[in-house]
Design a protein around this motif. Structure first.
Motif, short mmCIF file in Angstrom:
data_model
loop_
_atom_site.label_atom_id
_atom_site.label_comp_id
_atom_site.label_asym_id
_atom_site.label_seq_id
_atom_site.Cartn_x
_atom_site.Cartn_y
_atom_site.Cartn_z
N GLY A 215 1.95 21.06 22.87
CA GLY A 215 1.53 22.31 22.44
C GLY A 215 1.33 23.37 23.23
N ASP B 55 -0.64 27.36 23.57
CA ASP B 55 -1.47 28.21 22.95
C ASP B 55 -1.26 29.65 23.29
OD1 ASP B 55 -1.95 28.19 25.32
OD2 ASP B 55 -4.29 27.66 25.22
N CYS C 128 -3.28 24.65 20.99
CA CYS C 128 -3.82 24.06 22.12
C CYS C 128 -2.55 23.82 23.07
CB CYS C 128 -4.58 22.52 21.90
SG CYS C 128 -2.91 21.56 21.24
N ARG C 129 -3.15 23.72 24.42
CA ARG C 129 -2.13 23.67 25.50
C ARG C 129 -2.07 22.24 25.94
NH1 ARG C 129 -3.05 27.28 30.49
NH2 ARG C 129 -3.06 28.90 28.59
N VAL C 130 -1.13 21.33 25.72
CA VAL C 130 -1.30 19.95 25.76
C VAL C 130 0.37 19.35 25.87
CG1 VAL C 130 -0.85 19.18 23.51
CG2 VAL C 130 -1.89 17.67 24.99
N SER D 176 1.46 21.54 18.19
CA SER D 176 0.47 22.65 17.67
C SER D 176 0.48 23.84 18.67
CB SER D 176 -0.88 21.98 17.96
OG SER D 176 -1.97 22.77 17.76
#
Length: 319
Positions: free
Chosen positions: A130, A132, A213-215, A210
């Motif tokens: 992800g 963001d 979010c930052r993942v 996504s």
């Protein structure tokens, strides 16, 4: 600039960007014309621009017998991916895709551990990716991040690397895919997507992509253990000892956790051998293999295409 490859020429259609690149790097030959770059005597070209512009560039390079290394994502769509692989095959030049995870010595060691039956038979793979950026910095109407490019599709733009890595780590092709996407927060066709893939041998693989979010997380589970990488942490649980270049797993049947910070020295020692531009150069000279050839990238693109079709149809799609 690398042990096995030198950057001797550069191309960018934007004169200002090209001037800034030359000032920053000191590259001797720069041009705004792609044909001039191909005619400068280079052995291979690295394409790091928008995926939508690559098909014609690859065709031109293949006609000039110039090998092609493309930065992921490989292509916006399956038709373009097929055309690029076909053009290079007909010209007998090599095509590869530089996937960031393939340059990670930790992942390279985990791949070898899996191949050595360290965690038993692979049973499941989990991938989360992800960014963001668009959520944190909301775009204006003319924001270049909203350019009309199919790479904005969350599966291509965000899950693409995960698809490459899942195939590389498991050694198993994908058979069928179910997926869905969501939209609402950002002025994009989709904010994110989730997909479930079934690999050969009924191995279940899940992907989350996504822009909200930052993942970054990757996990591979087996009948007798597993490995999970998230941020700085590396979690391991296996059935056999394993002596590696980056770390050793010394207590079978027990959890072992590392941080990348504590592995800084062995990681630095292994990075040059994993660096993908030099590795591509060695592959051209038949002195090394390459983790994501054009043929493999095409198979992975078929998976992304199935994800897009499944999200649109609401059905399970065959790869």
């Amino acid at each position: 600039m690398h042990e096995h490859v030198d950057i001797v020429a550069a191309h960018d259609p934007d004169p200002r960007a090209l001037a800034a690149l030359q000032a920053r790097t000191g590259i001797g030959f720069t041009t705004a014309q792609f044909a001039e770059l191909l005619g400068s005597g280079i052995d291979f070209v690295v394409l790091a621009g928008p995926p939508g512009a690559r098909l014609e560039q690859v065709r031109q390079a293949a006609e000039q017998n110039v090998h092609c290394l493309l930065h992921a994502p490989f292509a916006n769509d399956l038709a373009s991916a097929e055309a690029m692989v076909d053009a290079c095959a007909r010209a007998e030049v090599r095509l590869g895709v530089a996937v960031p995870g393939h340059a990670d010595p930790v992942l390279e060691q985990v791949r070898r551990m899996i191949a050595a039956n360290w965690l038993g038979g692979v049973t499941a793979v989990q991938c989360m990716s992800g960014s963001d950026d668009l959520l944190v910095r909301p775009p204006e109407a003319d924001d270049p991040r909203l350019q009309a490019d199919a790479a904005l599709d969350p599966f291509v733009a965000l899950a693409g690397e995960s698809v490459h890595l899942a195939a590389w780590l498991s050694g198993r092709p994908t058979l069928r895919v179910a997926a869905q996407s969501v939209q609402g927060f950002l002025p994009l066709p989709a904010d994110g997507g989730a997909a479930t893939a079934v690999l050969r041998g009924n191995v279940l693989c899940t992907f989350l992509a996504s822009r909200l979010c930052r993942v970054r997380m990757l996990a591979v589970h087996g009948t007798d253990g597993g490995a999970r990488l998230a941020g700085d942490r590396i979690w391991l649980f296996g059935q056999n000892e394993f002596r590696g270049d980056v770390f050793d797993y010394t207590q079978p049947g027990h959890e072992q956790v590392h941080s990348r910070a504590e592995l800084a020295e062995p990681l630095a020692a292994r990075l040059p051998g994993c660096e993908l531009h030099g590795r591509f150069a060695r592959w051209i000279d038949d002195c090394d293999d390459f983790p994501c050839t054009g043929e493999q990238a095409l198979e992975d693109q078929r998976v992304l295409d199935a994800m897009q079709r499944a999200a649109a149809s609401g059905r399970v799609e065959t790869v």
